[in-house]
Design a protein around this motif. Structure first.
Motif, mmCIF file in Angstrom:
data_model
loop_
_atom_site.group_PDB
_atom_site.id
_atom_site.type_symbol
_atom_site.label_atom_id
_atom_site.label_comp_id
_atom_site.label_asym_id
_atom_site.label_seq_id
_atom_site.Cartn_x
_atom_site.Cartn_y
_atom_site.Cartn_z
ATOM 1 N N LEU A 99 0.828 -1.197 0.000
ATOM 2 C CA LEU A 99 0.000 0.000 0.000
ATOM 3 C C LEU A 99 0.870 1.258 0.000
ATOM 4 O O LEU A 99 2.023 1.236 0.429
ATOM 5 C CB LEU A 99 -0.900 0.034 1.233
ATOM 6 N N GLY A 100 0.256 2.361 -0.445
ATOM 7 C CA GLY A 100 0.901 3.663 -0.369
ATOM 8 C C GLY A 100 0.174 4.552 0.613
ATOM 9 O O GLY A 100 -0.287 4.107 1.666
ATOM 10 N N THR A 101 0.039 5.828 0.253
ATOM 11 C CA THR A 101 -0.581 6.815 1.147
ATOM 12 C C THR A 101 -2.004 6.424 1.524
ATOM 13 O O THR A 101 -2.414 6.550 2.678
ATOM 14 C CB THR A 101 -0.602 8.191 0.458
ATOM 15 N N THR A 105 -9.357 3.796 0.920
ATOM 16 C CA THR A 105 -10.111 3.254 -0.222
ATOM 17 C C THR A 105 -9.384 2.088 -0.870
ATOM 18 O O THR A 105 -9.952 1.388 -1.706
ATOM 19 C CB THR A 105 -10.378 4.340 -1.279
ATOM 20 N N ARG A 106 -8.113 1.900 -0.509
ATOM 21 C CA ARG A 106 -7.366 0.711 -0.928
ATOM 22 C C ARG A 106 -6.879 0.011 0.329
ATOM 23 O O ARG A 106 -6.517 0.659 1.308
ATOM 24 C CB ARG A 106 -6.181 1.117 -1.819
ATOM 25 N N HIS A 107 -6.858 -1.313 0.283
ATOM 26 C CA HIS A 107 -6.596 -2.082 1.498
ATOM 27 C C HIS A 107 -5.657 -3.228 1.176
ATOM 28 O O HIS A 107 -5.441 -3.583 0.013
ATOM 29 C CB HIS A 107 -7.920 -2.605 2.067
ATOM 30 N N VAL A 108 -5.089 -3.829 2.223
ATOM 31 C CA VAL A 108 -4.174 -4.955 2.031
ATOM 32 C C VAL A 108 -4.878 -6.103 1.309
ATOM 33 O O VAL A 108 -4.254 -6.830 0.533
ATOM 34 C CB VAL A 108 -3.598 -5.444 3.383
ATOM 35 N N ASP A 109 -6.183 -6.262 1.529
ATOM 36 C CA ASP A 109 -6.936 -7.287 0.798
ATOM 37 C C ASP A 109 -6.820 -7.067 -0.709
ATOM 38 O O ASP A 109 -6.667 -8.024 -1.492
ATOM 39 C CB ASP A 109 -8.424 -7.238 1.174
ATOM 40 N N ASN A 110 -6.925 -5.783 -1.133
ATOM 41 C CA ASN A 110 -6.809 -5.473 -2.557
ATOM 42 C C ASN A 110 -5.426 -5.803 -3.085
ATOM 43 O O ASN A 110 -5.283 -6.299 -4.209
ATOM 44 C CB ASN A 110 -7.090 -3.992 -2.808
ATOM 45 N N VAL A 111 -4.398 -5.526 -2.277
ATOM 46 C CA VAL A 111 -3.022 -5.824 -2.674
ATOM 47 C C VAL A 111 -2.854 -7.334 -2.861
ATOM 48 O O VAL A 111 -2.254 -7.797 -3.840
ATOM 49 C CB VAL A 111 -2.017 -5.284 -1.640
ATOM 50 N N LEU A 112 -3.413 -8.109 -1.937
ATOM 51 C CA LEU A 112 -3.330 -9.564 -2.040
ATOM 52 C C LEU A 112 -4.023 -10.058 -3.310
ATOM 53 O O LEU A 112 -3.482 -10.893 -4.048
ATOM 54 C CB LEU A 112 -3.967 -10.215 -0.807
ATOM 55 N N ALA A 113 -5.216 -9.538 -3.583
ATOM 56 C CA ALA A 113 -5.957 -9.977 -4.775
ATOM 57 C C ALA A 113 -5.199 -9.625 -6.047
ATOM 58 O O ALA A 113 -5.108 -10.444 -6.983
ATOM 59 C CB ALA A 113 -7.343 -9.338 -4.791
ATOM 60 N N LYS A 114 -4.630 -8.417 -6.108
ATOM 61 C CA LYS A 114 -3.884 -8.010 -7.298
ATOM 62 C C LYS A 114 -2.614 -8.845 -7.455
ATOM 63 O O LYS A 114 -2.235 -9.218 -8.581
ATOM 64 C CB LYS A 114 -3.533 -6.527 -7.208
ATOM 65 N N ALA A 115 -1.956 -9.178 -6.347
ATOM 66 C CA ALA A 115 -0.769 -10.035 -6.409
ATOM 67 C C ALA A 115 -1.133 -11.402 -6.968
ATOM 68 O O ALA A 115 -0.405 -11.961 -7.794
ATOM 69 C CB ALA A 115 -0.139 -10.174 -5.020
ATOM 70 N N CYS A 116 -2.265 -11.942 -6.534
ATOM 71 C CA CYS A 116 -2.713 -13.237 -7.066
ATOM 72 C C CYS A 116 -3.037 -13.126 -8.550
ATOM 73 O O CYS A 116 -2.748 -14.041 -9.337
ATOM 74 C CB CYS A 116 -3.934 -13.723 -6.290
ATOM 75 N N SER A 117 -3.609 -12.006 -8.964
ATOM 76 C CA SER A 117 -3.920 -11.783 -10.373
ATOM 77 C C SER A 117 -2.656 -11.764 -11.224
ATOM 78 O O SER A 117 -2.574 -12.425 -12.271
ATOM 79 C CB SER A 117 -4.673 -10.459 -10.533
ATOM 80 N N LEU A 118 -1.642 -11.022 -10.785
ATOM 81 C CA LEU A 118 -0.383 -10.956 -11.532
ATOM 82 C C LEU A 118 0.307 -12.317 -11.565
ATOM 83 O O LEU A 118 0.946 -12.675 -12.558
ATOM 84 C CB LEU A 118 0.534 -9.897 -10.912
ATOM 85 N N GLU A 119 0.167 -13.079 -10.489
ATOM 86 C CA GLU A 119 0.730 -14.433 -10.459
ATOM 87 C C GLU A 119 0.034 -15.318 -11.501
ATOM 88 O O GLU A 119 0.688 -16.073 -12.224
ATOM 89 C CB GLU A 119 0.579 -15.032 -9.060
ATOM 90 N N GLU A 120 -1.272 -15.220 -11.577
ATOM 91 C CA GLU A 120 -2.013 -15.993 -12.562
ATOM 92 C C GLU A 120 -1.633 -15.599 -13.988
ATOM 93 O O GLU A 120 -1.694 -16.422 -14.913
ATOM 94 C CB GLU A 120 -3.516 -15.808 -12.345
ATOM 95 N N GLU A 121 -1.214 -14.350 -14.173
ATOM 96 C CA GLU A 121 -0.822 -13.869 -15.496
ATOM 97 C C GLU A 121 0.636 -14.187 -15.838
ATOM 98 O O GLU A 121 1.064 -13.944 -16.958
ATOM 99 C CB GLU A 121 -1.075 -12.365 -15.600
#
Length: 391
Positions: A99-101, A105-121
């Motif tokens: 996360l940044g500043t 509106t953005r949360h660690v859950d979102n970071v985890l989901a995006k990390a899983c998305s990039l892994e799938e890609e």
């Protein structure tokens, strides 16, 4: 079975191994030797002639705002999420998301989901729990529990010496670092705490208070954005000499943050020539983060998104402009990061058994061909794989 044979490369693993072939089988490096003959059972295979080019480990960028950073000047200043093509074009095969500043509106859950998305890609990913403020935002309600129960968590995050967070005491910082340390112990890894260093004059002072009292915590601490000013840089070199890590931000320079900012490649060269232990020097991009400049009243007067591709550009300048060896320039973006986050030698190395993350550089040290977990993702500088919704 997927097989790739890279022929005639000058291999930096990151140590200089000279001319070698590299055999990739599925997602692993199966062999590295001067003249590999492809076994009949692996034919047909992709043959890549790397004559006149260097083969190096895929870069590891441990500080990327994969869900987007920013937001300091209103919702329209939120940086968009990271597309797959950007790290690929920059030679990056492993990302650390955080996360940044904006931790509202953005949360660690979102970071985890995006990390899983990039892994799938096709990339390899890990994440940091926490964010700028205390108490730390988490997935499970506890920093230690996040480490123990969420396999992608390898680090924590906090900001100090920054006007966007309340002052942090040495006791609070030591408590968070201990939670990270113990969480890592439960997982059998070394938990790392990324500490955002803001522009306040105190700089790294709280970190030194912590390691004066608890020297064993130094190994877990990464001070980042330390090239933002000469003072922060000098303090960071002292931290590295005391067992912590100094993390140069490739996305921060005089154009993005102001005239006091040290050029990243120069910062690495100066640290090495000043006798800082080489293994304590890291470089990350702060990719997709917001590099904001503020006036005396705290208003944003300049805002730009840090570019992940600066990681490769500054590595290149370490060699071509600063005169560092390939091994010296590669270590802060490969083996040093992998060792810090307990990923070595699966990541950050070219050796039999390592993950098949191989970057082939052209004669000008720009990304020419890239394999991520054995998958061909870039060739002749052109991205071969794009994210699900990229055009």
């Amino acid at each position: 079975m997927n097989a790739v044979l890279v022929k005639n490369a000058h291999v930096y693993a990151p140590e200089d191994l000279g001319r070698n072939d590299i055999l990739l089988v599925n997602d692993k490096i199966a062999a590295l030797a001067p003249d590999i003959t492809l076994p009949a059972c692996l034919e047909p295979a992709l043959l890549l002639d790397a004559e006149g080019r260097a083969a190096v480990p895929g870069f590891i960028d441990a500080h990327v705002h994969i869900t987007g950073g920013g937001g300091e000047a209103g919702f329209h200043t939120q940086v968009p999420p990271l597309p797959l093509s950007v790290p690929l074009s920059g030679g990056v095969t492993t990302l650390g998301g955080l996360l940044g500043t904006d931790g509202v509106t953005r949360h660690v859950d979102n970071v985890l989901a995006k990390a899983c998305s990039l892994e799938e890609e096709g990339l390899s990913t890990f994440i940091m729990t926490g964010g700028y403020p205390l108490p730390s935002p988490t997935i499970t309600g506890s920093v230690t529990r996040d480490f123990a129960c969420v396999s992608k968590v390898r680090g924590g995050k906090i900001a100090i010496a920054d006007h966007r967070v309340a002052p942090v005491s040495a006791a609070q910082l030591a408590a968070l670092a201990t939670d990270v340390r113990v969480g890592g112990m439960l997982r059998g890894i070394v938990g790392m705490l990324i500490i955002h260093i803001g522009a306040a004059p105190e700089g790294l002072a709280r970190i030194f208070e912590v390691i004066d009292q608890c020297p064993y915590l130094a190994r877990h601490l990464i001070a980042t954005h330390i090239n933002r000013s000469p003072q922060a840089f000098e303090q960071a070199m002292l931290l590295a000499r005391r067992g912590g890590f100094m993390d140069v931000s490739s996305g921060l320079n005089s154009a993005t943050l102001g005239p006091d900012t040290l050029k990243p490649s120069t910062a690495i060269a100066v640290a090495l020539r000043s006798g800082v232990p080489p293994e304590q020097i890291l470089m990350s991009s702060d990719g997709n983060g917001s590099a904001a400049r503020y006036d005396d009243q705290g208003h944003v007067e300049g805002l730009v998104a840090s570019d992940l591709r600066t990681l490769c550009a500054e590595f290149r300048d370490c060699v071509l402009a600063e005169g560092l060896s390939m091994t010296q320039a590669l270590a802060p973006v490969t083996s040093n990061v992998a060792r810090a986050f307990s990923l070595f030698p699966a990541k950050g190395a070219l050796t039999a058994g390592s993950d098949a993350d191989v970057l082939v550089l052209d004669a000008d040290l720009r990304p020419w061909s890239l394999f991520a977990k054995g998958r061909h993702m870039l060739h002749e500088g052109r991205v071969l794989c794009k994210g699900t919704f990229e055009e």
